[in-house]
Scaffold this motif. Structure first.
Motif, PDB file in Angstrom:
ATOM      1  N   THR A 233      99.649  -2.308  -1.090  1.00  0.00           N
ATOM      2  CA  THR A 233     100.841  -2.920  -1.680  1.00  0.00           C
ATOM      3  C   THR A 233     102.122  -2.181  -1.314  1.00  0.00           C
ATOM      4  OG1 THR A 233     100.600  -1.612  -3.712  1.00  0.00           O
ATOM      5  CG2 THR A 233      99.515  -3.761  -3.652  1.00  0.00           C
ATOM      6  N   THR A 234     102.007  -0.861  -1.059  1.00  0.00           N
ATOM      7  CA  THR A 234     103.200  -0.063  -0.769  1.00  0.00           C
ATOM      8  C   THR A 234     102.945   0.847   0.420  1.00  0.00           C
ATOM      9  OG1 THR A 234     103.766  -0.038  -3.129  1.00  0.00           O
ATOM     10  CG2 THR A 234     104.914   1.536  -1.695  1.00  0.00           C
ATOM     11  N   SER A 235     103.405   0.421   1.569  1.00  0.00           N
ATOM     12  CA  SER A 235     103.290   1.250   2.771  1.00  0.00           C
ATOM     13  C   SER A 235     104.570   2.055   2.929  1.00  0.00           C
ATOM     14  CB  SER A 235     103.066   0.376   4.006  1.00  0.00           C
ATOM     15  OG  SER A 235     103.107   1.167   5.176  1.00  0.00           O
ATOM     16  N   PHE A 236     104.415   3.339   3.180  1.00  0.00           N
ATOM     17  CA  PHE A 236     105.576   4.207   3.377  1.00  0.00           C
ATOM     18  C   PHE A 236     105.987   4.280   4.845  1.00  0.00           C
ATOM     19  CE2 PHE A 236     103.474   5.617  -0.494  1.00  0.00           C
ATOM     20  CZ  PHE A 236     104.531   5.506  -1.388  1.00  0.00           C
ATOM     21  N   GLY A 237     105.259   3.572   5.675  1.00  0.00           N
ATOM     22  CA  GLY A 237     105.563   3.543   7.100  1.00  0.00           C
ATOM     23  C   GLY A 237     104.299   3.249   7.868  1.00  0.00           C
ATOM     24  N   ARG A 257     107.729  10.830  -4.149  1.00  0.00           N
ATOM     25  CA  ARG A 257     106.870  11.960  -4.517  1.00  0.00           C
ATOM     26  C   ARG A 257     107.515  12.794  -5.618  1.00  0.00           C
ATOM     27  NH1 ARG A 257     106.528  12.437   1.186  1.00  0.00           N
ATOM     28  NH2 ARG A 257     107.605  14.460   1.191  1.00  0.00           N
ATOM     29  N   LYS A 258     108.822  13.021  -5.507  1.00  0.00           N
ATOM     30  CA  LYS A 258     109.522  13.800  -6.536  1.00  0.00           C
ATOM     31  C   LYS A 258     109.537  13.068  -7.877  1.00  0.00           C
ATOM     32  CE  LYS A 258     112.609  16.292  -3.370  1.00  0.00           C
ATOM     33  NZ  LYS A 258     114.022  16.497  -2.940  1.00  0.00           N
ATOM     34  N   ASP A 259     109.724  11.757  -7.812  1.00  0.00           N
ATOM     35  CA  ASP A 259     109.775  10.971  -9.047  1.00  0.00           C
ATOM     36  C   ASP A 259     108.462  11.045  -9.818  1.00  0.00           C
ATOM     37  OD1 ASP A 259     112.384  10.215  -8.672  1.00  0.00           O
ATOM     38  OD2 ASP A 259     111.929   8.208  -7.931  1.00  0.00           O
ATOM     39  N   VAL A 260     107.345  10.801  -9.133  1.00  0.00           N
ATOM     40  CA  VAL A 260     106.068  10.752  -9.849  1.00  0.00           C
ATOM     41  C   VAL A 260     105.642  12.127 -10.339  1.00  0.00           C
ATOM     42  CG1 VAL A 260     105.289   8.641  -8.704  1.00  0.00           C
ATOM     43  CG2 VAL A 260     104.709  10.870  -7.704  1.00  0.00           C
ATOM     44  N   MET A 261     106.078  13.186  -9.651  1.00  0.00           N
ATOM     45  CA  MET A 261     105.774  14.529 -10.148  1.00  0.00           C
ATOM     46  C   MET A 261     106.509  14.805 -11.454  1.00  0.00           C
ATOM     47  SD  MET A 261     105.305  17.258  -7.021  1.00  0.00           S
ATOM     48  CE  MET A 261     106.739  16.807  -6.049  1.00  0.00           C
ATOM     49  N   LYS A 262     107.635  14.119 -11.637  1.00  0.00           N
ATOM     50  CA  LYS A 262     108.399  14.262 -12.881  1.00  0.00           C
ATOM     51  C   LYS A 262     107.938  13.279 -13.958  1.00  0.00           C
ATOM     52  CE  LYS A 262     112.594  15.671 -10.387  1.00  0.00           C
ATOM     53  NZ  LYS A 262     113.969  15.259 -10.025  1.00  0.00           N
ATOM     54  N   GLY A 263     107.005  12.403 -13.590  1.00  0.00           N
ATOM     55  CA  GLY A 263     106.533  11.405 -14.544  1.00  0.00           C
ATOM     56  C   GLY A 263     107.318  10.121 -14.516  1.00  0.00           C
ATOM     57  N   LYS A 264     108.070   9.906 -13.451  1.00  0.00           N
ATOM     58  CA  LYS A 264     108.859   8.687 -13.308  1.00  0.00           C
ATOM     59  C   LYS A 264     108.109   7.738 -12.378  1.00  0.00           C
ATOM     60  CE  LYS A 264     113.484   7.110 -11.918  1.00  0.00           C
ATOM     61  NZ  LYS A 264     114.798   7.529 -11.340  1.00  0.00           N
ATOM     62  N   PHE A 265     107.483   6.720 -12.971  1.00  0.00           N
ATOM     63  CA  PHE A 265     106.655   5.785 -12.216  1.00  0.00           C
ATOM     64  C   PHE A 265     107.363   4.434 -12.096  1.00  0.00           C
ATOM     65  CE2 PHE A 265     103.857   8.840 -14.230  1.00  0.00           C
ATOM     66  CZ  PHE A 265     102.970   9.182 -13.212  1.00  0.00           C
ATOM     67  N   GLU A 266     107.867   4.131 -10.915  1.00  0.00           N
ATOM     68  CA  GLU A 266     108.589   2.886 -10.712  1.00  0.00           C
ATOM     69  C   GLU A 266     107.792   1.860  -9.917  1.00  0.00           C
ATOM     70  OE1 GLU A 266     112.373   3.817  -8.992  1.00  0.00           O
ATOM     71  OE2 GLU A 266     113.237   4.357 -10.943  1.00  0.00           O
ATOM     72  N   LEU A 267     106.923   2.311  -9.030  1.00  0.00           N
ATOM     73  CA  LEU A 267     106.127   1.390  -8.234  1.00  0.00           C
ATOM     74  C   LEU A 267     105.028   0.769  -9.085  1.00  0.00           C
ATOM     75  CD1 LEU A 267     105.707   3.445  -4.928  1.00  0.00           C
ATOM     76  CD2 LEU A 267     107.297   1.567  -5.372  1.00  0.00           C
ATOM     77  N   GLU A 268     104.752  -0.512  -8.858  1.00  0.00           N
ATOM     78  CA  GLU A 268     103.735  -1.196  -9.637  1.00  0.00           C
ATOM     79  C   GLU A 268     102.372  -0.543  -9.492  1.00  0.00           C
ATOM     80  OE1 GLU A 268     104.021  -3.613 -11.876  1.00  0.00           O
ATOM     81  OE2 GLU A 268     106.185  -3.373 -11.610  1.00  0.00           O
ATOM     82  N   MET A 269     102.045  -0.086  -8.280  1.00  0.00           N
ATOM     83  CA  MET A 269     100.745   0.533  -8.063  1.00  0.00           C
ATOM     84  C   MET A 269     100.593   1.815  -8.890  1.00  0.00           C
ATOM     85  SD  MET A 269     100.808   2.525  -4.436  1.00  0.00           S
ATOM     86  CE  MET A 269     101.872   3.963  -4.172  1.00  0.00           C
ATOM     87  N   CYS A 270     101.705   2.463  -9.216  1.00  0.00           N
ATOM     88  CA  CYS A 270     101.667   3.698  -9.989  1.00  0.00           C
ATOM     89  C   CYS A 270     101.544   3.447 -11.493  1.00  0.00           C
ATOM     90  CB  CYS A 270     102.922   4.528  -9.729  1.00  0.00           C
ATOM     91  SG  CYS A 270     103.126   5.078  -8.031  1.00  0.00           S
ATOM     92  N   LYS A 271     102.090   2.333 -11.939  1.00  0.00           N
ATOM     93  CA  LYS A 271     102.136   2.074 -13.376  1.00  0.00           C
ATOM     94  C   LYS A 271     100.747   1.924 -13.995  1.00  0.00           C
ATOM     95  CE  LYS A 271     106.715  -0.048 -13.203  1.00  0.00           C
ATOM     96  NZ  LYS A 271     107.526  -1.278 -13.359  1.00  0.00           N
ATOM     97  N   SER A 272      99.768   1.538 -13.189  1.00  0.00           N
ATOM     98  CA  SER A 272      98.408   1.383 -13.713  1.00  0.00           C
ATOM     99  C   SER A 272      97.766   2.727 -14.029  1.00  0.00           C
ATOM    100  CB  SER A 272      97.537   0.628 -12.705  1.00  0.00           C
ATOM    101  OG  SER A 272      97.387   1.379 -11.516  1.00  0.00           O
ATOM    102  N   CYS A 273      98.332   3.812 -13.493  1.00  0.00           N
ATOM    103  CA  CYS A 273      97.772   5.132 -13.722  1.00  0.00           C
ATOM    104  C   CYS A 273      98.421   5.855 -14.893  1.00  0.00           C
ATOM    105  CB  CYS A 273      97.933   6.001 -12.454  1.00  0.00           C
ATOM    106  SG  CYS A 273      96.921   5.475 -11.072  1.00  0.00           S
ATOM    107  N   ILE A 274      99.455   5.279 -15.458  1.00  0.00           N
ATOM    108  CA  ILE A 274     100.194   5.950 -16.530  1.00  0.00           C
ATOM    109  C   ILE A 274      99.349   6.009 -17.804  1.00  0.00           C
ATOM    110  CG2 ILE A 274     102.262   5.897 -17.969  1.00  0.00           C
ATOM    111  CD1 ILE A 274     103.676   4.445 -15.711  1.00  0.00           C
TER     112      ILE A 274
END
Length: 275
Positions: A233-237, A257-274
């Motif tokens: 769903t999310t290719s970085f390149g 990478r910096k955002d998720v290390m701080k607990g900031k999850f904006e991508l949909e694929m990341c929100k399922s792991c919160i």
């Protein structure tokens, strides 16, 4: 300190017994320290492991793996020239982390495996090449061919009711060189839900994520992804267009990478792991 330690018995024990509430943070700190020791403080922003989807198919259907649903990922193979290109890219930074030829497929189904791993070993003498496998196709011949090609070792995970008999024989006969074959089960382990694709009995939830800073995947199409992003769903390149290092150092990927290390999850694929 050696990067990485995935086959080390003590590392495996700690990884499997550390409480889930602190495991992601401890893993992230450990990998950061390891990267500093390995590459130096100013070159510490690099992944510790990269997975290659050399083949997309698997010979099992497990309830906790999305490959078992919706036709899986088909039967596709990574172009060998593309694989070599990424390995060449890694050689420019003297990459010393782990290489594993899998995404959601079973690497021992690909007859090119020894040849591909031999190229990786030639270009990256300091890396560790770890084959993650269910073990069903792991014979003495396959073991010998891969070890001769420069593979560091095998991590066999039991996904069947019993460990495959061929793996049991390798262990019982002490055929594998000491430290090159690690066998594990999934008993009581907490698993990822693979970006919401599956619902394991014990699902890993995160408040902060260090995984994407330590391990990435390259699919057979060349897309660079989070290792849990089964549906791409999310290719970085794409490594056909840019080097793996350029992709890693892109502003977009750095920010994510910096955002998720701080607990900031904006991508949909990341929100399922919160959590």
């Amino acid at each position: 300190m050696k990067l990485p330690l995935i086959l080390n018995p003590l590392y495996r024990i700690l990884a499997q017994n550390t409480p889930e509430t602190i495991k992601p943070t401890l893993r992230g700190w450990y990998n950061l320290l390891n990267k500093i020791v390995t590459y130096g403080f100013f070159n510490r922003d690099i992944f510790t492991a990269i997975d290659f989807e050399i083949n997309s198919h698997c010979n099992l259907e497990c309830s906790y793996c999305p490959t078992s649903f919706e036709g899986g990922r088909g039967t596709k193979y990574m172009d060998e020239l593309m694989f070599r290109k990424v390995i060449d890219d890694l050689a420019t930074i003297n990459y010393s982390g782990r290489i594993s030829p899998h995404f959601f497929g079973e690497p021992l189904l690909d007859e090119r495996l020894p040849r591909l791993m031999a190229y990786a070993r030639e270009k990256l003498p300091k890396c560790q090449i770890i084959i993650h496998t269910n073990g069903i196709r792991l014979s003495k011949t396959t073991y010998d061919e891969c070890m001769a090609a420069g593979v560091t070792g095998f991590l066999v995970t039991q996904h069947t009711p019993k460990m495959p008999r061929n793996v049991q024989r390798l262990v019982e006969e002490k055929y594998a060189k000491h430290g090159t074959l690690k066998v594990r089960t999934l008993d009581n382990l907490t698993l990822f839900n693979r970006s919401g694709s599956v619902e394991p009995k014990k699902s890993r939830k995160l408040k902060r994520c260090f995984y994407i800073s330590d391990e990435i995947s390259v699919t057979h199409l060349g897309n660079v992804l989070c290792t849990n992003d089964f549906h791409e769903t999310t290719s970085f390149g794409n490594v056909k267009e840019k080097s793996i290092i350029e992709i890693w150092r892109s502003n977009e990927f750095r920010k994510m990478r910096k955002d998720v290390m701080k607990g900031k999850f904006e991508l949909e694929m990341c929100k399922s792991c919160i959590s």
